[in-house]
Design a protein around this motif. Structure first.
Motif, mmCIF file in Angstrom:
data_model
loop_
_atom_site.group_PDB
_atom_site.id
_atom_site.type_symbol
_atom_site.label_atom_id
_atom_site.label_comp_id
_atom_site.label_asym_id
_atom_site.label_seq_id
_atom_site.Cartn_x
_atom_site.Cartn_y
_atom_site.Cartn_z
ATOM 1 N N SER A 51 -6.075 7.700 -5.359
ATOM 2 C CA SER A 51 -7.132 7.221 -6.262
ATOM 3 C C SER A 51 -6.775 5.863 -6.852
ATOM 4 O O SER A 51 -7.666 5.121 -7.272
ATOM 5 C CB SER A 51 -7.396 8.233 -7.372
ATOM 6 O OG SER A 51 -6.228 8.418 -8.150
ATOM 7 N N ALA A 52 -5.504 5.506 -6.872
ATOM 8 C CA ALA A 52 -5.076 4.215 -7.412
ATOM 9 C C ALA A 52 -5.051 3.115 -6.364
ATOM 10 O O ALA A 52 -4.841 1.950 -6.684
ATOM 11 C CB ALA A 52 -3.693 4.353 -8.037
ATOM 12 N N LEU A 53 -5.273 3.471 -5.109
ATOM 13 C CA LEU A 53 -5.169 2.488 -4.032
ATOM 14 C C LEU A 53 -6.463 1.685 -3.933
ATOM 15 O O LEU A 53 -7.450 2.129 -3.362
ATOM 16 C CB LEU A 53 -4.873 3.188 -2.707
ATOM 17 C CG LEU A 53 -4.436 2.275 -1.567
ATOM 18 C CD1 LEU A 53 -3.120 1.580 -1.889
ATOM 19 C CD2 LEU A 53 -4.276 3.079 -0.285
ATOM 20 N N THR A 54 -6.446 0.506 -4.522
ATOM 21 C CA THR A 54 -7.572 -0.424 -4.488
ATOM 22 C C THR A 54 -7.072 -1.740 -3.917
ATOM 23 O O THR A 54 -5.860 -1.975 -3.845
ATOM 24 C CB THR A 54 -8.125 -0.676 -5.906
ATOM 25 O OG1 THR A 54 -7.090 -1.300 -6.686
ATOM 26 C CG2 THR A 54 -8.578 0.618 -6.577
ATOM 27 N N THR A 111 -1.854 -6.991 -5.993
ATOM 28 C CA THR A 111 -0.968 -7.158 -7.148
ATOM 29 C C THR A 111 0.436 -6.699 -6.787
ATOM 30 O O THR A 111 1.420 -7.387 -7.066
ATOM 31 C CB THR A 111 -1.507 -6.373 -8.361
ATOM 32 O OG1 THR A 111 -2.790 -6.889 -8.709
ATOM 33 C CG2 THR A 111 -0.562 -6.470 -9.553
ATOM 34 N N GLU A 112 0.540 -5.541 -6.156
ATOM 35 C CA GLU A 112 1.846 -5.011 -5.739
ATOM 36 C C GLU A 112 2.512 -5.934 -4.724
ATOM 37 O O GLU A 112 3.735 -6.096 -4.722
ATOM 38 C CB GLU A 112 1.672 -3.604 -5.153
ATOM 39 C CG GLU A 112 2.949 -2.946 -4.705
ATOM 40 C CD GLU A 112 3.898 -2.588 -5.828
ATOM 41 O OE1 GLU A 112 5.113 -2.559 -5.585
ATOM 42 O OE2 GLU A 112 3.434 -2.327 -6.963
ATOM 43 N N ALA A 113 1.708 -6.548 -3.862
ATOM 44 C CA ALA A 113 2.243 -7.450 -2.840
ATOM 45 C C ALA A 113 2.574 -8.833 -3.412
ATOM 46 O O ALA A 113 3.235 -9.637 -2.747
ATOM 47 C CB ALA A 113 1.247 -7.597 -1.692
ATOM 48 N N ALA A 173 0.842 -1.208 0.000
ATOM 49 C CA ALA A 173 0.000 0.000 0.000
ATOM 50 C C ALA A 173 0.873 1.252 0.000
ATOM 51 O O ALA A 173 0.564 2.231 -0.700
ATOM 52 C CB ALA A 173 -0.944 -0.009 1.197
ATOM 53 N N ASP A 174 1.973 1.240 0.758
ATOM 54 C CA ASP A 174 2.926 2.364 0.731
ATOM 55 C C ASP A 174 3.382 2.639 -0.699
ATOM 56 O O ASP A 174 3.363 3.780 -1.168
ATOM 57 C CB ASP A 174 4.185 2.036 1.550
ATOM 58 C CG ASP A 174 4.049 2.274 3.032
ATOM 59 O OD1 ASP A 174 3.088 2.939 3.462
ATOM 60 O OD2 ASP A 174 4.941 1.800 3.771
ATOM 61 N N ARG A 175 3.818 1.583 -1.365
ATOM 62 C CA ARG A 175 4.369 1.749 -2.717
ATOM 63 C C ARG A 175 3.315 2.271 -3.699
ATOM 64 O O ARG A 175 3.598 3.158 -4.508
ATOM 65 C CB ARG A 175 4.979 0.430 -3.201
ATOM 66 C CG ARG A 175 6.227 0.028 -2.414
ATOM 67 C CD ARG A 175 6.942 -1.165 -3.024
ATOM 68 N NE ARG A 175 6.162 -2.384 -3.075
ATOM 69 C CZ ARG A 175 6.074 -3.273 -2.086
ATOM 70 N NH1 ARG A 175 6.708 -3.062 -0.938
ATOM 71 N NH2 ARG A 175 5.342 -4.373 -2.242
ATOM 72 N N VAL A 176 2.101 1.728 -3.622
ATOM 73 C CA VAL A 176 1.038 2.200 -4.520
ATOM 74 C C VAL A 176 0.734 3.672 -4.243
ATOM 75 O O VAL A 176 0.620 4.480 -5.176
ATOM 76 C CB VAL A 176 -0.239 1.339 -4.374
ATOM 77 C CG1 VAL A 176 -1.399 1.945 -5.163
ATOM 78 C CG2 VAL A 176 0.015 -0.093 -4.830
ATOM 79 N N LEU A 177 0.614 4.019 -2.973
ATOM 80 C CA LEU A 177 0.335 5.417 -2.619
ATOM 81 C C LEU A 177 1.423 6.354 -3.124
ATOM 82 O O LEU A 177 1.140 7.409 -3.683
ATOM 83 C CB LEU A 177 0.230 5.561 -1.098
ATOM 84 C CG LEU A 177 -1.142 5.498 -0.467
ATOM 85 C CD1 LEU A 177 -1.028 5.636 1.039
ATOM 86 C CD2 LEU A 177 -2.068 6.552 -1.024
ATOM 87 N N LEU A 178 2.671 5.981 -2.902
ATOM 88 C CA LEU A 178 3.785 6.851 -3.284
ATOM 89 C C LEU A 178 3.906 7.007 -4.794
ATOM 90 O O LEU A 178 4.220 8.088 -5.285
ATOM 91 C CB LEU A 178 5.098 6.324 -2.701
ATOM 92 C CG LEU A 178 5.242 6.509 -1.189
ATOM 93 C CD1 LEU A 178 6.464 5.772 -0.667
ATOM 94 C CD2 LEU A 178 5.318 7.993 -0.832
#
Length: 197
Positions: free
Chosen positions: A28-31, A37-39, A18-23
């Protein structure tokens, strides 16, 4: 591996994702799909550990708030050392250079998340409120050490530094402010209460 350990590892893996997606992409992209997927795990993993996505986000935000304790502890260790302006400029840069600015946007962006956070966090945006309290406590220690005027309103100064710092760092897409810009802001906010060396 014990079940408790596996759950903790999965939670941390999801929070780091979630950190990486947010950064990289903003709130708005944090789903749930973006996080899993990122994890590198199945979407169902998140839902096995959290009631729903907003429950995940609330735990994520509170976890990141608790991580601020380390930065605040470091700031408190610097009482009486270097300059108050340098100490605070470094602390604010570390705070706002982290995921904190994105978390503020996330909390602002999601009504349900704000409602969930209100259940355990009665006022303010958790990351900013916790940081303002920590900086006020640091300033109180510097006041006791004689480096801040005895009549300084450290609570107002702490909140002012956090608010102004947030404004400096708020544009995630642009260049972060220079170290000199952060020092100048801190020096301006504290100008009337810093004791002469």
């Amino acid at each position: 591996m014990p079940t408790g350990m596996a759950i903790r590892d999965v939670r941390e893996q999801l929070f780091d994702a979630a950190d990486r997606v947010l950064l990289h992409s903003g709130p708005s992209a944090l789903t749930s799909r973006a996080v899993t997927t990122e994890a590198g795990c199945a979407k169902g993993v998140l839902h096995r550990h959290f009631a729903d996505f907003d429950a995940f986000l609330a735990d994520f935000v509170l976890d990141r708030v608790h991580r601020l304790d380390e930065r605040i502890t470091e700031l408190h260790r610097s009482v009486g050392e270097e300059s108050v302006v340098d100490n605070l400029a470094g602390a604010l840069t570390a705070l706002f250079g982290s995921v904190a600015v994105a978390i503020v946007a996330l909390v602002t962006f999601r009504d349900e998340l704000r409602a969930r956070l209100r259940e355990t966090w009665p006022a303010g945006v958790p990351v900013l409120t916790e940081a303002a309290i920590g900086i006020a406590a640091y300033l109180a220690e510097e006041r006791t050490a004689g480096r801040i005027a005895p009549d300084a309103d450290v609570d107002t100064l702490g909140a002012t530094l956090i608010g102004t710092g947030h404004l400096l760092f708020a544009d995630r897409t642009g260049e972060p402010p220079s170290a000199e810009a952060v020092r100048r802001m801190v020096g301006t906010v504290l100008g009337g209460v810093l004791s002469k060396p």
